[in-house]
Write a protein that holds these residues in place. Sequence first.
Motif, PDB file in Angstrom:
ATOM      1  N   VAL A 213      92.756  64.804  68.313  1.00  0.00           N
ATOM      2  CA  VAL A 213      92.926  65.832  69.346  1.00  0.00           C
ATOM      3  C   VAL A 213      93.282  67.135  68.650  1.00  0.00           C
ATOM      4  CG1 VAL A 213      94.403  66.648  71.230  1.00  0.00           C
ATOM      5  CG2 VAL A 213      93.595  64.281  71.220  1.00  0.00           C
ATOM      6  N   TYR A 214      92.487  68.177  68.932  1.00  0.00           N
ATOM      7  CA  TYR A 214      92.774  69.519  68.407  1.00  0.00           C
ATOM      8  C   TYR A 214      93.400  70.321  69.537  1.00  0.00           C
ATOM      9  CZ  TYR A 214      89.742  68.372  64.439  1.00  0.00           C
ATOM     10  OH  TYR A 214      89.181  67.799  63.316  1.00  0.00           O
ATOM     11  N   ASP A 215      94.693  70.586  69.428  1.00  0.00           N
ATOM     12  CA  ASP A 215      95.425  71.187  70.542  1.00  0.00           C
ATOM     13  C   ASP A 215      95.938  72.585  70.178  1.00  0.00           C
ATOM     14  OD1 ASP A 215      97.178  70.070  73.221  1.00  0.00           O
ATOM     15  OD2 ASP A 215      97.872  71.862  72.188  1.00  0.00           O
ATOM     16  N   SER A 216      95.489  73.586  70.935  1.00  0.00           N
ATOM     17  CA  SER A 216      95.928  74.968  70.688  1.00  0.00           C
ATOM     18  C   SER A 216      96.756  75.482  71.858  1.00  0.00           C
ATOM     19  CB  SER A 216      94.707  75.868  70.506  1.00  0.00           C
ATOM     20  OG  SER A 216      93.901  75.836  71.678  1.00  0.00           O
ATOM     21  N   ILE A 217      97.088  74.581  72.797  1.00  0.00           N
ATOM     22  CA  ILE A 217      97.818  75.014  73.997  1.00  0.00           C
ATOM     23  C   ILE A 217      99.323  74.892  73.795  1.00  0.00           C
ATOM     24  CG2 ILE A 217      98.043  74.703  76.507  1.00  0.00           C
ATOM     25  CD1 ILE A 217      95.251  75.594  75.515  1.00  0.00           C
ATOM     26  N   GLY A 218      99.748  73.807  73.135  1.00  0.00           N
ATOM     27  CA  GLY A 218     101.171  73.679  72.811  1.00  0.00           C
ATOM     28  C   GLY A 218     101.992  73.103  73.942  1.00  0.00           C
ATOM     29  N   LYS A 219     102.911  73.911  74.448  1.00  0.00           N
ATOM     30  CA  LYS A 219     103.939  73.439  75.390  1.00  0.00           C
ATOM     31  C   LYS A 219     103.353  72.678  76.587  1.00  0.00           C
ATOM     32  CE  LYS A 219     106.764  76.586  77.555  1.00  0.00           C
ATOM     33  NZ  LYS A 219     106.712  76.462  78.959  1.00  0.00           N
ATOM     34  N   ASP A 220     102.355  73.240  77.246  1.00  0.00           N
ATOM     35  CA  ASP A 220     101.851  72.652  78.496  1.00  0.00           C
ATOM     36  C   ASP A 220     101.093  71.338  78.318  1.00  0.00           C
ATOM     37  OD1 ASP A 220     102.921  74.807  79.776  1.00  0.00           O
ATOM     38  OD2 ASP A 220     101.010  75.713  80.387  1.00  0.00           O
ATOM     39  N   THR A 221     100.558  71.072  77.144  1.00  0.00           N
ATOM     40  CA  THR A 221      99.738  69.864  76.961  1.00  0.00           C
ATOM     41  C   THR A 221     100.443  68.804  76.099  1.00  0.00           C
ATOM     42  OG1 THR A 221      98.585  71.096  75.239  1.00  0.00           O
ATOM     43  CG2 THR A 221      97.460  70.871  77.364  1.00  0.00           C
ATOM     44  N   PHE A 222     101.695  69.069  75.759  1.00  0.00           N
ATOM     45  CA  PHE A 222     102.473  68.120  74.955  1.00  0.00           C
ATOM     46  C   PHE A 222     103.603  67.542  75.794  1.00  0.00           C
ATOM     47  CE2 PHE A 222     105.645  66.739  71.917  1.00  0.00           C
ATOM     48  CZ  PHE A 222     104.880  66.098  70.966  1.00  0.00           C
ATOM     49  N   PRO A 223     103.893  66.249  75.726  1.00  0.00           N
ATOM     50  CA  PRO A 223     103.334  65.239  74.822  1.00  0.00           C
ATOM     51  C   PRO A 223     102.106  64.518  75.391  1.00  0.00           C
ATOM     52  CG  PRO A 223     105.221  64.320  75.956  1.00  0.00           C
ATOM     53  CD  PRO A 223     105.082  65.724  76.454  1.00  0.00           C
ATOM     54  N   ALA A 224     101.603  64.959  76.576  1.00  0.00           N
ATOM     55  CA  ALA A 224     100.485  64.224  77.191  1.00  0.00           C
ATOM     56  C   ALA A 224      99.303  64.055  76.229  1.00  0.00           C
ATOM     57  CB  ALA A 224     100.034  64.950  78.460  1.00  0.00           C
ATOM     58  N   SER A 242     100.339  78.410  75.359  1.00  0.00           N
ATOM     59  CA  SER A 242     101.254  78.329  76.515  1.00  0.00           C
ATOM     60  C   SER A 242     102.714  78.355  76.081  1.00  0.00           C
ATOM     61  CB  SER A 242     100.984  77.041  77.296  1.00  0.00           C
ATOM     62  OG  SER A 242     101.380  75.919  76.528  1.00  0.00           O
ATOM     63  N   GLY A 243     102.970  78.488  74.790  1.00  0.00           N
ATOM     64  CA  GLY A 243     104.338  78.437  74.264  1.00  0.00           C
ATOM     65  C   GLY A 243     104.435  77.318  73.237  1.00  0.00           C
ATOM     66  N   GLN A 244     105.460  77.393  72.392  1.00  0.00           N
ATOM     67  CA  GLN A 244     105.567  76.429  71.295  1.00  0.00           C
ATOM     68  C   GLN A 244     106.079  75.065  71.763  1.00  0.00           C
ATOM     69  OE1 GLN A 244     107.960  78.946  68.610  1.00  0.00           O
ATOM     70  NE2 GLN A 244     106.259  78.891  67.197  1.00  0.00           N
ATOM     71  N   ILE A 245     105.614  74.005  71.094  1.00  0.00           N
ATOM     72  CA  ILE A 245     106.124  72.651  71.347  1.00  0.00           C
ATOM     73  C   ILE A 245     107.561  72.606  70.832  1.00  0.00           C
ATOM     74  CG2 ILE A 245     105.897  70.223  70.662  1.00  0.00           C
ATOM     75  CD1 ILE A 245     102.866  70.704  70.411  1.00  0.00           C
ATOM     76  N   GLN A 246     108.444  72.087  71.658  1.00  0.00           N
ATOM     77  CA  GLN A 246     109.847  72.011  71.251  1.00  0.00           C
ATOM     78  C   GLN A 246     110.081  70.778  70.370  1.00  0.00           C
ATOM     79  OE1 GLN A 246     112.033  74.588  71.915  1.00  0.00           O
ATOM     80  NE2 GLN A 246     110.044  75.423  72.503  1.00  0.00           N
ATOM     81  N   ALA A 247     111.226  70.762  69.713  1.00  0.00           N
ATOM     82  CA  ALA A 247     111.573  69.649  68.821  1.00  0.00           C
ATOM     83  C   ALA A 247     111.428  68.320  69.569  1.00  0.00           C
ATOM     84  CB  ALA A 247     113.008  69.806  68.342  1.00  0.00           C
ATOM     85  N   PHE A 248     110.850  67.324  68.912  1.00  0.00           N
ATOM     86  CA  PHE A 248     110.700  66.013  69.566  1.00  0.00           C
ATOM     87  C   PHE A 248     111.070  64.906  68.592  1.00  0.00           C
ATOM     88  CE2 PHE A 248     106.595  66.852  67.612  1.00  0.00           C
ATOM     89  CZ  PHE A 248     106.181  65.621  67.117  1.00  0.00           C
ATOM     90  N   ASN A 249     111.360  63.735  69.161  1.00  0.00           N
ATOM     91  CA  ASN A 249     111.747  62.572  68.376  1.00  0.00           C
ATOM     92  C   ASN A 249     110.507  61.995  67.690  1.00  0.00           C
ATOM     93  OD1 ASN A 249     112.519  60.043  67.468  1.00  0.00           O
ATOM     94  ND2 ASN A 249     113.840  59.635  69.242  1.00  0.00           N
TER      95      ASN A 249
END
Length: 325
Positions: A213-224, A242-249
């Motif tokens: 998966v090549y994802d350039s959207i970030g916040k809105d499409t993660f973690p889906a 859509s904004g940066q992905i925040q820290a995740f486990n």
Amino acid sequence: MVAAVRVHKFGGPEVLTYEDVPVPAPGPGQIRVKQYACGVNFTDVYFRIGMYPAPGGLPFILGNEAAGEVVDVGQGVSEFKPGDRVAYVAGPGCYAAERVVNADRAIKLPDGISYEQAAAMMLKGLTVQYLLRRTFKVEKGMTVLIQAAAGGIGLIFCQWAKHLGANVIGTVGSKEKAALAHANGCHHTILYREEDFVARVKEITGGKLCDVVYDSIGKDTFPAALDCIRPLGMFVSFGSASGQIQAFNINLLQTKGSLFATRPTLNTYAAKRQDLLAMADDLFAVVASGAVKIPINQKYKLSDAQKAHRDLESRATTGSSILLP
Ligand SMILES: NC(=O)c1ccc[n+]([C@@H]2O[C@H](COP(=O)([O-])OP(=O)(O)OC[C@H]3O[C@@H](n4cnc5c(N)ncnc54)[C@H](OP(=O)(O)O)[C@@H]3O)[C@@H](O)[C@H]2O)c1
């Protein structure tokens, strides 16, 4: 003095100021270029809002890619001479009628590639090149998901992935964008503002999911987006529209099927000159063969950079946008 678009304070498109600026003589290892076209990229937005720091601080000239004619060369430059047609990814500093740039970032343009095409494809096309050929080597028969498939990067991505023999799934923001993505090689489109894109990927792939998966959207499409990837597949997060992905486990990658995840950037992949030249050769070859076309769907005067940014951020654009000094 030459016309340029500068950022004096971080903020929305309104902070872009069109003004005259001095251009220094090229220093050792540099060239001065009269620019005929400048690319507009989402990356420019990140610099404008201060998410990516400009190396010299404020104020700075925005813009990360352009094409033009060499008008002067600095000491020690042997690869280029006045009159050469060049293009580059070198930012910030590209929203200007003339600029000085390090010669080791410039690429000579083949005759068949116009300044406008070059300004529309260097940052985007080189990015697609390393993402498809190096970050994850896409091969015939693989299934890939490309987010924002009708965007500047997206349309180049769809064509190139199809050319490699991949089964291409793309997410898009409207029916018009879906038609455009289809016309550019995307086999299946998903209207991710209306449809559950994970459910649609499962349906399209018969449950097999995507190799990458090549994802350039970030916040809105993660973690889906992770739920669209087959076991041992790869999640490539290469942008944050859509904004940066925040820290995740990190254990999330274990539970989703021992996934790989990476956050790559062109600067790293093209840092060595020999890599930059090889990547550009690959890009020019697919464009010259006709396998990949560079759709320039928006052209603006350099003085209209504010409008170009408003259009890009409001999701009103498709394909590439350029500014004409
Ligand atoms: N890592 C790297 O090396 C690298 C290099 C260059 C660019 N990039 C990234 O690649 C991505 C695409 O760049 P681009 O210049 O070609 O832009 P683009 O794809 O032409 O424009 C961004 C698209 O993202 C979609 N989007 C989804 N949510 C959005 C939101 N909240 N706000 C705005 N747009 C949203 C929109 O398409 P829909 O309407 O179809 O949703 C929009 O058209 C960017 O994220 C950029 O940062 C990464």
